[in-house]
Design a protein around this motif. Structure first.
Motif, PDB file in Angstrom:
ATOM      1  N   SER A  44     -19.499  88.234  79.741  1.00  0.00           N
ATOM      2  CA  SER A  44     -19.891  87.177  78.815  1.00  0.00           C
ATOM      3  C   SER A  44     -20.092  85.882  79.585  1.00  0.00           C
ATOM      4  N   LEU A  51     -19.266  87.680  71.792  1.00  0.00           N
ATOM      5  CA  LEU A  51     -19.085  89.125  71.728  1.00  0.00           C
ATOM      6  C   LEU A  51     -18.112  89.507  70.623  1.00  0.00           C
ATOM      7  N   SER A  87     -14.236  85.208  74.656  1.00  0.00           N
ATOM      8  CA  SER A  87     -15.477  85.924  74.349  1.00  0.00           C
ATOM      9  C   SER A  87     -15.836  85.781  72.880  1.00  0.00           C
ATOM     10  N   ASN A 113     -16.198  93.538  67.080  1.00  0.00           N
ATOM     11  CA  ASN A 113     -17.396  92.691  67.031  1.00  0.00           C
ATOM     12  C   ASN A 113     -17.131  91.353  66.347  1.00  0.00           C
TER      13      ASN A 113
END
Length: 225
Positions: A44, A51, A87, A113
């Motif tokens: 990332s 992310l 992230s 996610n």
């Protein structure tokens, strides 16, 4: 599909898991995936978007910043069982992190996610608290890294780094090149090489290609005094 050891890793390392209701746990499991990153692969960066939440199953991640002239400095490193929230920093209000996350070994992670994390973060106070507690903890590590750069002499910084590596890997053999150490410390390879050779001349360590063997831990620790 998640395996039993994946679920164990989630339960053992994500403190908010027991605070999720059945619906939230099902949502979590339905939206988490397993991802593999090769050694050196970028996971990332600031311009790549969010992310989500990363939980390390094996390997490790390095979080670092890069100057305009391309010099890197490691802020902190993450290993098996640890989670990365930077992230997913886009869901943390008023906090911006311009950092790069890189796999420093072949690494397997579980990724929740960003959409699911955002939903749980908004609906469950324990998930939100988990994120902020992680940020506070990592911020203290970042401050320690900058404190060393700004106020500590280079010999002490290098000694600290080598001691931390011994503790981290539980060995006196450090398998890093001078270039890798320079990246971690935000320095130049030549500076690292010169100081390592100085340590070698004092009987503290032995240098060979891609390996630093610590010969006298007590002498190394005395450099910090």
């Amino acid at each position: 599909m998640l395996k039993d050891d994946d679920l164990e890793s989630i339960k053992n390392n994500l403190s908010f898991w027991t605070k999720l209701n059945k619906k939230e746990k099902n949502l979590f499991i339905d939206n988490i995936s397993k991802i593999f990153y090769n050694n050196g692969e970028i996971v990332s960066r600031a311009d790549s978007g969010c992310l989500g939440l990363l939980l390390i199953k094996s390997g490790g991640l390095r979080v670092y910043m890069m100057s305009e002239d391309g010099r890197e400095v490691t802020l902190y490193r993450l290993s098996k069982g640890e989670s990365c929230v930077l992230s997913a920093s886009c869901i943390l209000k008023n906090i911006t992190f311009d950092v790069i996350i890189e796999a420093e070994a072949d690494t397997e992670v579980l990724l929740l996610n960003i959409d699911t994390l955002n939903k749980l973060n908004n609906e469950n106070i324990y998930v939100e608290n988990f994120g902020y507690k992680k940020i506070v903890h990592r911020f203290s590590e970042v401050m320690w890294a900058f404190e060393q750069i700004m106020f500590m002499s280079f010999d002490k910084r290098l000694a600290t780094f080598l001691i931390d590596e011994m503790i981290r890997d539980k060995t006196t053999n450090i398998n890093l090149t001078h270039e890798q150490i320079a990246k971690h410390m935000g320095s130049a390879r030549e500076v690292v090489s010169r100081m390592l050779k100085n340590f070698e001349s004092r009987g503290i360590l032995k240098l060979s290609r891609g390996l630093i063997e610590i010969r006298d831990k007590e002498k190394l620790k005395k450099l910090l005094i």
